[in-house]
Design an enzyme around this catalytic site. Structure first.
Site, PDB file in Angstrom:
ATOM      1  N   LYS A  57       0.845  -1.207   0.000  1.00 34.81           N
ATOM      2  CA  LYS A  57       0.000   0.000   0.000  1.00 34.81           C
ATOM      3  C   LYS A  57       0.874   1.249   0.000  1.00 34.81           C
ATOM      4  O   LYS A  57       0.588   2.222  -0.695  1.00 34.81           O
ATOM      5  CB  LYS A  57      -0.943  -0.020   1.206  1.00 34.81           C
ATOM      6  CG  LYS A  57      -2.038  -1.081   1.061  1.00 34.81           C
ATOM      7  CD  LYS A  57      -2.833  -1.341   2.336  1.00 34.81           C
ATOM      8  CE  LYS A  57      -3.809  -2.501   2.116  1.00 34.81           C
ATOM      9  NZ  LYS A  57      -4.537  -2.900   3.312  1.00 34.81           N
ATOM     10  N   GLN A 101      -4.659  -1.745   9.470  1.00 32.25           N
ATOM     11  CA  GLN A 101      -4.595  -3.054   8.819  1.00 32.25           C
ATOM     12  C   GLN A 101      -5.249  -4.112   9.701  1.00 32.25           C
ATOM     13  O   GLN A 101      -4.963  -4.207  10.895  1.00 32.25           O
ATOM     14  CB  GLN A 101      -3.131  -3.407   8.518  1.00 32.25           C
ATOM     15  CG  GLN A 101      -2.951  -4.698   7.734  1.00 32.25           C
ATOM     16  CD  GLN A 101      -3.511  -4.629   6.317  1.00 32.25           C
ATOM     17  OE1 GLN A 101      -3.550  -3.579   5.685  1.00 32.25           O
ATOM     18  NE2 GLN A 101      -3.973  -5.764   5.810  1.00 32.25           N
ATOM     19  N   ASP A 124     -11.278   2.912   4.582  1.00 34.51           N
ATOM     20  CA  ASP A 124     -11.789   1.551   4.445  1.00 34.51           C
ATOM     21  C   ASP A 124     -13.314   1.523   4.393  1.00 34.51           C
ATOM     22  O   ASP A 124     -13.908   0.477   4.116  1.00 34.51           O
ATOM     23  CB  ASP A 124     -11.341   0.689   5.640  1.00 34.51           C
ATOM     24  CG  ASP A 124     -10.096  -0.129   5.327  1.00 34.51           C
ATOM     25  OD1 ASP A 124      -9.956  -0.552   4.170  1.00 34.51           O
ATOM     26  OD2 ASP A 124      -9.284  -0.330   6.249  1.00 34.51           O
TER      27      ASP A 124
END
Ligand code: GUN
Length: 313
Positions: A57, A101, A124
């Site tokens: 990422k 994460q 997210d």
């Protein structure tokens, strides 16, 4: 039995196309706001797979001209320490997007973490405000993997409206939001999970079958209708050369990969059996994974556009 060989849907190529669109928009934002979007990726603990995901990422951010910071906390980090770090990121005017994460170490409360995120920085799309906005069809960051799946189907011009989509796996990050997105595009959606009875009977009805369960090669020929589109969300590490040979064939480079690197990646779908029954199939790796990252970049860009443009006004 026919020996149809599925067309592989090239997530890497589609992701590349999305990333060049994003790079263009990042450059435009830099010109107008004087600053590039920035992502904070929070990694708690030392899970090797999570480390690879976060590193990818960070690299992807640099490739489209975005800034990023990797925030590492030790596996022993307490809930209070993590919450304090998130508060600082929420308050940092220089951070546009925050990604924590998952999965978190089992000692930490994931729901509390999601609730603590500033919804405007929640790239997210997991905060209840954003999940609720998605349900109501309001503008919101969409969880990256479901967004990537829809994007892949649309760019390949595969039909969604009227199709029977069967989703195996009801997670908050993939299965549930994907169900909403497909329903909004007029698919007929069936959600399956670990308590579903006679799973193959249901999945065999699917025009579009999505596997997001985290169990290597779980979806077999018996689950797949001939000619279906099969989307494999799983990324599982397989460390047994004999098991790799059974899945990919004795002479497959995957078997050598296990011997040399210690593992190969396998999805939730049996690769050879699916290739023989499906019309379209996403490979692992190179299918949904790269699209998830592209959609994360897009959510970060949008968060930055909203924040920076609001600041100018
Ligand atoms: N772990 C696996 N996929 C994801 C994702 O899309 N976002 C986050 N935050 N963690 C993940």
């Amino acid at each position: 039995m026919s020996r149809l060989t599925a067309q592989l849907l090239d997530g890497k190529a589609v992701s590349q196309a999305i990333r060049s669109e994003i790079a263009h928009d990042v450059a435009a934002l830099k010109r107008s706001a004087g600053v590039a979007p920035s992502l904070a990726a929070v990694l708690v603990g030392d899970d090797p797979a999570s480390q690879v995901y976060v590193r990818n990422k960070i690299i992807a951010c640099a490739e489209v001209g975005m800034r990023s910071v990797e925030v590492r906390l030790p596996p022993t980090a307490t809930q209070d320490q993590l919450m304090a770090r998130l508060r600082r990121l929420n308050e940092d005017p220089d951070v546009d997007g925050i990604l924590v994460q998952l999965p978190l170490p089992p000692t930490l409360d994931r729901t509390a973490v999601i609730l603590a995120l500033d919804p405007a920085k929640d790239v997210d799309g997991l905060h209840p405000l954003n999940a609720g906005r998605l349900l109501m069809r309001l503008e919101a960051p969409v969880p990256c993997t479901p967004a990537g799946i829809v994007e892949l189907l649309e760019r390949y011009r595969l039909p969604i409206a009227g199709q029977h989509a069967v989703i195996v796996g009801r997670s908050e990050i993939v299965g549930r939001p994907l169900g909403i997105l497909l329903l909004q595009r007029d698919a007929t959606v069936t959600m399956c999970h670990s308590k579903t009875r006679e799973l193959p009977v249901i999945t065999r009805q699917a025009d579009l079958l999505v596997a997001a369960i985290g169990r290597p090669a779980f979806i077999r020929a018996e689950h797949i209708r001939e000619g279906a589109t099969v989307i494999d969300v799983g990324v599982n590490r397989l460390g047994d050369a004999r098991a790799a040979a059974a899945l990919f064939g004795e002479d497959s480079p995957r078997v050598h990969q296990v011997r040399e690197r210690g593992y190969t990646l396998v999805g939730d779908v049996h690769p050879r059996e699916a290739a023989e029954r499906a019309a379209h199939l996403t490979p692992v790796p190179g299918g949904i994974g790269p699209l998830t990252i592209a959609c994360l970049l897009r959510n970060t860009l949008r968060a930055a556009q909203a924040r920076r443009q609001a600041a100018v006004r």
